[in-house]
Write an enzyme that holds these catalytic residues in place. Structure first.
Site: not given
Ligand code: ADP
Length: 398
Positions: A8, A90, A179, A240, A383
């Site tokens: 990642n 990823r 996601h 965010r 993940e």
């Protein structure tokens, strides 16, 4: 037995996990942090609790991959780099090109590069990781898994914005979400825990971490997602903003004498959300602590976060015409007992009842009462495992 490396890679970091498949066993995980910035560091956890940590200059992703692969050997995690038979990456944005994970070839690299302006902070970093591993482990099977791929099943009525249709036709403007690897993983796991085929269920998965998103998973497929064209929108996040009125941008650019849209987006990406509202921290743990000491803005930030999650859950129940199960996952969703409780209390109108004793610990599975009208699950996302499974699947097909 195969050893697979899952990567990642972010703009200044590279996280990895080494898994043994098909046993699905994690043998090492770690992080190269502050790549290209002062104070670079490598951390690796491996074996039975062994740790390696070292500060050293790491000027770019290629050096990071070089050091990482050297250390995997040097620490005895692998005897030979050839033991690593697959590398999964990823990738944040897959646009409309990628509807599932793919074997990396020149065409794939070209497409990831082409859509880099959809995820300018992430895709170039993901590509650097892909290219660096291709150099160092040229024989390993290389796979790209996209955070947007799972959401490619969302119907047009949910993925289109009410903007001129030509924007979609000519410029691919639409909701892509994010996601997806996590939402897919936990929705499948939830179905297993509920003992029903995922195809028969209406689920709402809440991935609540530093970045947060809520996903409607109808019959095993993503049906709607709170994140939009980019991961900026949806619920309030750590830094965010989540959803804002687009007209606010021009108005605040005038007020703050900002003439660059990038500077404006930087505020919405990095100085908004929980940190923007509270002025205290972007970390939910700090906010809960500050709230308990009477800090009103910290309390307000948590309330807004909870409200936004509840709002999206309500929206998705309406869109899907019901819900069988709601899933909490990721940093906040897995670890914050009070936040889960506050969200579930707001959903009691659905006939949802939860088991306080199961919610009081990090219990893996169903935390609602047996007679609850809606099941609630707390599940740990993984993940990397999802990506490793995709590598195995694609290897089998290759
Ligand atoms: P990322 O989006 O970076 O993958 P994570 O899913 O790891 O983020 O979530 C990180 C966030 O999870 C932290 O910023 C923090 O707000 C939250 N978090 C982690 N542990 C707890 C906890 N015990 N209580 C409340 N919040 C937590």
């Amino acid at each position: 037995m195969e050893k697979l490396l899952v990567i990642n890679s972010g703009s200044s970091s590279l996280k990895f996990k080494l898994l043994v498949m098909p046993e699905e066993k994690e043998v090492a995980d770690g992080l190269v942090d502050r790549i290209g910035i002062d104070g670079s560091k490598i951390k690796i956890k491996y074996g039975d609790g062994q740790k390696y940590e070292h500060a050293e200059e790491i000027k770019d992703h290629e050096v990071a991959v070089d050091r990482l692969t050297f250390l995997l050997k040097d620490l005895g995690i692998v005897k030979d780099l050839n033991e690593i038979t697959g590398v999964g990456h990823r990738v944040v944005a897959g646009g409309e090109y990628f509807k599932h994970s793919v074997v990396v070839d020149d065409e794939v690299i070209k497409h990831i590069d082409e859509i880099a302006d959809m995820a300018p902070l992430h895709n170039p970093a993901n590509l650097m990781g892909i290219k660096a591993f291709k150099e160092i482990l040229p024989d390993a099977f290389s796979v790209a898994s996209f955070d947007t791929a799972f959401h490619q099943t969302i119907p047009a009525v949910n993925y289109l914005y009410s903007t001129p249709y030509e924007w979609y036709q000519d410029y691919s403007v639409r909701r892509y979400g994010a996601h997806g690897i996590s939402h897919k993983y936990v929705s499948q796991l939830a179905a297993e825990k509920l003992g029903k085929p995922v195809e028969d269920l209406k689920l709402i998965t809440c991935h609540l971490g530093a970045g947060s998103s809520v996903c409607a998973v109808k019959n095993g497929k993503s049906f709607d997602i709170s994140m939009g064209f980019t991961p900026l929108t949806g619920v309030t996040m750590a830094t965010r903003s989540g959803d804002v009125d687009a007209a606010l941008l021009g108005y605040m650019m005038n007020k703050l004498n900002i003439d660059s849209m990038d500077d404006m987006l930087d505020i919405l990406n990095h100085k908004s959300g929980l940190i923007g509202i509270s002025g205290v921290s972007s970390d939910m743990r700090d906010l809960l602590e500050a709230e308990s000491q009477g800090n009103k803005r910290a309390g307000l930030a948590i309330d807004m976060f909870v409200k936004n999650v509840v709002k999206y859950i309500g929206e998705y129940i309406a869109e899907m015409g019901g819900v069988d199960g709601i899933v909490f996952t990721a940093g906040i969703g897995e670890n914050s007992i009070p936040v889960r409780k506050r969200i579930m209390e707001r959903l009691e109108y659905l006939g949802l009842t939860f088991d306080d004793s199961k919610n009081s610990e990090n219990y893996e599975g169903i935390i609602s009462q047996p007679d609850s009208k809606v099941a609630v699950l707390r599940l740990s996302t993984n993940e990397e495992l999802m990506i490793a499974r995709d590598i195995m699947k694609l290897k089998g097909e290759a």
